[in-house]
Design a protein around this motif. Structure first.
Motif, PDB file in Angstrom:
ATOM      1  N   UNK A 169     -21.046  45.683  43.277  1.00 57.73           N
ATOM      2  CA  UNK A 169     -20.778  44.436  43.035  1.00 57.73           C
ATOM      3  C   UNK A 169     -19.993  44.023  41.959  1.00 57.73           C
ATOM      4  N   UNK A 170     -18.997  42.958  42.079  1.00 61.39           N
ATOM      5  CA  UNK A 170     -18.481  42.353  40.831  1.00 61.39           C
ATOM      6  C   UNK A 170     -18.772  40.974  40.668  1.00 61.39           C
ATOM      7  N   UNK A 171     -19.454  40.447  39.609  1.00 63.91           N
ATOM      8  CA  UNK A 171     -20.107  39.311  39.282  1.00 63.91           C
ATOM      9  C   UNK A 171     -19.302  38.821  37.978  1.00 63.91           C
ATOM     10  N   UNK A 172     -18.853  37.308  38.381  1.00 62.36           N
ATOM     11  CA  UNK A 172     -18.044  36.696  37.322  1.00 62.36           C
ATOM     12  C   UNK A 172     -18.455  35.396  37.179  1.00 62.36           C
ATOM     13  N   UNK A 173     -18.789  34.876  36.064  1.00 59.70           N
ATOM     14  CA  UNK A 173     -19.175  33.559  35.427  1.00 59.70           C
ATOM     15  C   UNK A 173     -18.196  33.396  34.561  1.00 59.70           C
ATOM     16  N   UNK A 174     -17.161  32.292  34.848  1.00 57.98           N
ATOM     17  CA  UNK A 174     -16.416  31.753  33.986  1.00 57.98           C
ATOM     18  C   UNK A 174     -16.409  30.395  33.585  1.00 57.98           C
ATOM     19  N   UNK A 175     -16.674  29.920  32.444  1.00 60.46           N
ATOM     20  CA  UNK A 175     -16.825  28.527  31.942  1.00 60.46           C
ATOM     21  C   UNK A 175     -15.720  28.040  31.222  1.00 60.46           C
ATOM     22  N   UNK A 176     -15.689  26.757  30.982  1.00 60.79           N
ATOM     23  CA  UNK A 176     -14.777  26.285  30.089  1.00 60.79           C
ATOM     24  C   UNK A 176     -15.326  25.952  28.407  1.00 60.79           C
ATOM     25  N   UNK A 177     -16.508  26.090  28.294  1.00 60.01           N
ATOM     26  CA  UNK A 177     -17.321  25.788  26.972  1.00 60.01           C
ATOM     27  C   UNK A 177     -16.597  26.701  25.911  1.00 60.01           C
ATOM     28  N   UNK A 178     -16.106  25.978  24.740  1.00 49.71           N
ATOM     29  CA  UNK A 178     -15.619  26.787  23.653  1.00 49.71           C
ATOM     30  C   UNK A 178     -16.651  27.318  22.701  1.00 49.71           C
ATOM     31  N   UNK A 179     -17.542  26.327  22.672  1.00 51.55           N
ATOM     32  CA  UNK A 179     -18.584  26.601  21.639  1.00 51.55           C
ATOM     33  C   UNK A 179     -20.215  26.400  22.221  1.00 51.55           C
ATOM     34  N   UNK A 180     -20.454  27.613  22.940  1.00 50.49           N
ATOM     35  CA  UNK A 180     -21.710  27.443  23.669  1.00 50.49           C
ATOM     36  C   UNK A 180     -22.915  27.171  23.043  1.00 50.49           C
ATOM     37  N   UNK A 181     -22.956  27.390  21.447  1.00 48.48           N
ATOM     38  CA  UNK A 181     -24.092  27.232  20.785  1.00 48.48           C
ATOM     39  C   UNK A 181     -24.935  28.300  20.653  1.00 48.48           C
ATOM     40  N   UNK A 182     -26.038  28.184  19.800  1.00 47.71           N
ATOM     41  CA  UNK A 182     -26.850  29.323  19.445  1.00 47.71           C
ATOM     42  C   UNK A 182     -28.057  29.483  20.588  1.00 47.71           C
ATOM     43  N   UNK A 183     -27.769  29.742  21.781  1.00 52.14           N
ATOM     44  CA  UNK A 183     -28.925  29.921  22.709  1.00 52.14           C
ATOM     45  C   UNK A 183     -29.821  31.010  22.622  1.00 52.14           C
ATOM     46  N   UNK A 184     -29.492  32.140  22.246  1.00 50.58           N
ATOM     47  CA  UNK A 184     -30.212  33.222  22.061  1.00 50.58           C
ATOM     48  C   UNK A 184     -30.740  33.561  20.651  1.00 50.58           C
ATOM     49  N   UNK A 185     -31.676  32.934  20.138  1.00 48.79           N
ATOM     50  CA  UNK A 185     -31.527  32.869  18.656  1.00 48.79           C
ATOM     51  C   UNK A 185     -32.107  34.124  18.090  1.00 48.79           C
ATOM     52  N   UNK A 186     -32.377  35.079  18.623  1.00 47.97           N
ATOM     53  CA  UNK A 186     -32.890  36.364  17.969  1.00 47.97           C
ATOM     54  C   UNK A 186     -31.648  37.307  18.150  1.00 47.97           C
ATOM     55  N   UNK A 187     -31.183  37.349  19.194  1.00 45.71           N
ATOM     56  CA  UNK A 187     -29.937  38.455  19.485  1.00 45.71           C
ATOM     57  C   UNK A 187     -28.585  38.004  19.626  1.00 45.71           C
ATOM     58  N   UNK A 188     -28.467  36.781  19.458  1.00 49.96           N
ATOM     59  CA  UNK A 188     -27.058  36.003  19.382  1.00 49.96           C
ATOM     60  C   UNK A 188     -27.077  35.183  20.541  1.00 49.96           C
ATOM     61  N   UNK A 189     -26.149  35.414  21.571  1.00 48.43           N
ATOM     62  CA  UNK A 189     -26.295  34.456  22.841  1.00 48.43           C
ATOM     63  C   UNK A 189     -25.139  33.591  23.028  1.00 48.43           C
ATOM     64  N   UNK A 190     -25.358  32.816  23.957  1.00 48.61           N
ATOM     65  CA  UNK A 190     -23.984  31.921  24.546  1.00 48.61           C
ATOM     66  C   UNK A 190     -24.081  31.828  25.887  1.00 48.61           C
ATOM     67  N   UNK A 196     -24.590  32.786  32.667  1.00 45.21           N
ATOM     68  CA  UNK A 196     -24.724  34.221  33.134  1.00 45.21           C
ATOM     69  C   UNK A 196     -25.877  34.768  33.846  1.00 45.21           C
ATOM     70  N   UNK A 197     -27.098  33.829  33.302  1.00 41.82           N
ATOM     71  CA  UNK A 197     -28.532  34.151  33.938  1.00 41.82           C
ATOM     72  C   UNK A 197     -28.672  33.958  35.392  1.00 41.82           C
ATOM     73  N   UNK A 198     -27.739  33.084  35.757  1.00 41.61           N
ATOM     74  CA  UNK A 198     -27.659  32.782  37.340  1.00 41.61           C
ATOM     75  C   UNK A 198     -27.151  34.081  38.143  1.00 41.61           C
ATOM     76  N   UNK A 199     -26.078  34.456  37.614  1.00 37.73           N
ATOM     77  CA  UNK A 199     -25.577  35.785  38.188  1.00 37.73           C
ATOM     78  C   UNK A 199     -26.472  37.131  38.064  1.00 37.73           C
ATOM     79  N   UNK A 200     -27.088  37.214  36.886  1.00 36.40           N
ATOM     80  CA  UNK A 200     -28.167  38.422  36.590  1.00 36.40           C
ATOM     81  C   UNK A 200     -29.333  38.205  37.607  1.00 36.40           C
ATOM     82  N   UNK A 201     -29.771  36.675  37.907  1.00 37.05           N
ATOM     83  CA  UNK A 201     -30.815  36.649  38.734  1.00 37.05           C
ATOM     84  C   UNK A 201     -30.570  36.945  40.141  1.00 37.05           C
TER      85      UNK A 201
END
Length: 346
Positions: A169-190, A196-201
């Motif tokens: 399977x090839x899964x791709x999630x491409x968005x236009x956001x340049x500054x996704x923000x600090x979503x994953x506060x402990x390990x980084x994130x974006x 991408x969580x939709x694809x992983x799900x």
């Protein structure tokens, strides 16, 4: 006979709760309030209260749905949740999902629907799970593609073996956001955690838990959230998965490209395409993939993921169904897969 309705509260009154319903291109309903206010939803659910700490969102929400003032409250931290509530929908920013979930659980609300991601970390999701077990709370996570008839069709056909043996399977999630923000506060994130969580799900839904083979993160500068995440997973059955999530594109694209030993299936926000192995018209003695339209593929008119998840919630609460999709246990494993990408960053 009059149907008994499920008393519902909405916490977080922004885009996915309400305002996306004004998008003229989206299939309706496409928000939580859109479902509750649809003819189908009004017959099964009763909207009781909307909570949001931003007064402007409360005002917009109240005006958009022509609601009485007492049904919208701008200070949820000081508001006691009604004891009669049967379902709480949590669509606040991701950083507050964990605290709101635990608050609703300890307040005795028996059913929760939480927007993805359920928490920022696997450990946060496990804290929610600990409380849910103690209070016997049922929890759904809104990875809505699981409930979309087109995705369900593909999964069912793969399970039955009608599309051959899955190889990669090839899964791709491409968005236009340049500054996704600090979503994953402990390990980084974006973008990996947000979109991408939709694809992983979906990958977890189709394959079960998979093990990370390798991954790479790209960051615009040191210490910033990733602009791109690529990963290679392998399922317990040996199916290889290649994931590419980027926040730096000039378009939005969500796609799963599945290859079996006899078929190729493209599942995309642009539509679904099916190919099957046939005698090649290009090379003598070879087989080639030719496009075809499955006769039993769901029509676009039947495809609404939001109605799908709410129908399951209704059926389970009413005792007509026991099996739940998108459980908290699944999402703990999904967060583990995402965190493994961050841990192996290079």
């Amino acid at each position: 006979m009059k149907r008994s309705k499920i008393k519902t509260i909405l916490i977080g009154l922004g885009r996915i709760c309400s305002s996306l319903e004004t998008d003229p291109f989206r299939k309706k309903p496409c928000t939580h309030m859109g479902v509750l206010q649809s003819d189908w939803g009004k017959d099964r659910f009763e909207f009781i209260l909307g909570l949001d700490s931003h007064s402007e969102k409360c005002e917009s929400f109240q005006s958009s749905w022509n609601l009485p003032a007492e049904t919208v409250h701008p200070d949820p931290s000081k508001f006691s949740l009604p004891k009669s509530i049967q379902l709480a929908v949590i669509s606040t920013p991701s950083v507050s999902h964990e605290n709101w979930a635990i608050h609703c659980i300890t307040q005795g609300i028996p059913n929760l629907l939480i927007e993805k991601p359920v928490a920022l970390t696997e450990s946060g999701a496990k804290r929610i799970q600990k409380h849910a077990i103690k209070y016997n709370t049922r929890i759904w996570i809104n990875h809505e593609r699981r409930y979309h008839p087109s995705y369900k069709y593909v999964k069912e056909q793969l399970t039955k073996g009608n599309l051959g043996k899955l190889k990669s399977i090839r899964a791709s999630v491409f968005t236009s956001a340049k500054n996704p923000g600090l979503a994953f506060s402990k390990l980084g994130g974006g973008p990996l955690l947000h979109d991408g969580t939709h694809a992983v799900d979906l990958l977890h839904w189709i394959l079960g838990k998979s093990k990370l083979v390798d991954s790479r993160l790209e960051r615009p500068k040191k210490g910033a959230t990733e602009s791109r995440a690529v990963a290679w997973f392998r399922s317990m059955e040996g199916v290889d998965v290649f994931l590419d999530v980027s926040g730096g594109r000039k378009y939005f694209q969500f796609e799963l490209d599945l290859h079996t030993d006899s078929h190729r299936i493209i599942c995309s926000n642009d539509g679904f395409q099916f190919f099957q192995s046939q005698t090649s018209k290009l090379y003598k003695g070879f087989q080639s993939l030719s496009p075809y339209d499955p006769p039993d593929f769901p029509s676009p008119e039947t495809a609404n993921a939001f109605l799908g998840i709410y129908d399951e919630i209704y059926q389970v609460i009413k005792g007509n169904k026991q099996k739940m999709e998108g459980t908290l246990s699944d999402n703990i494993e999904i967060l583990n897969m995402i965190e493994s990408i961050y841990r192996k960053k290079r």
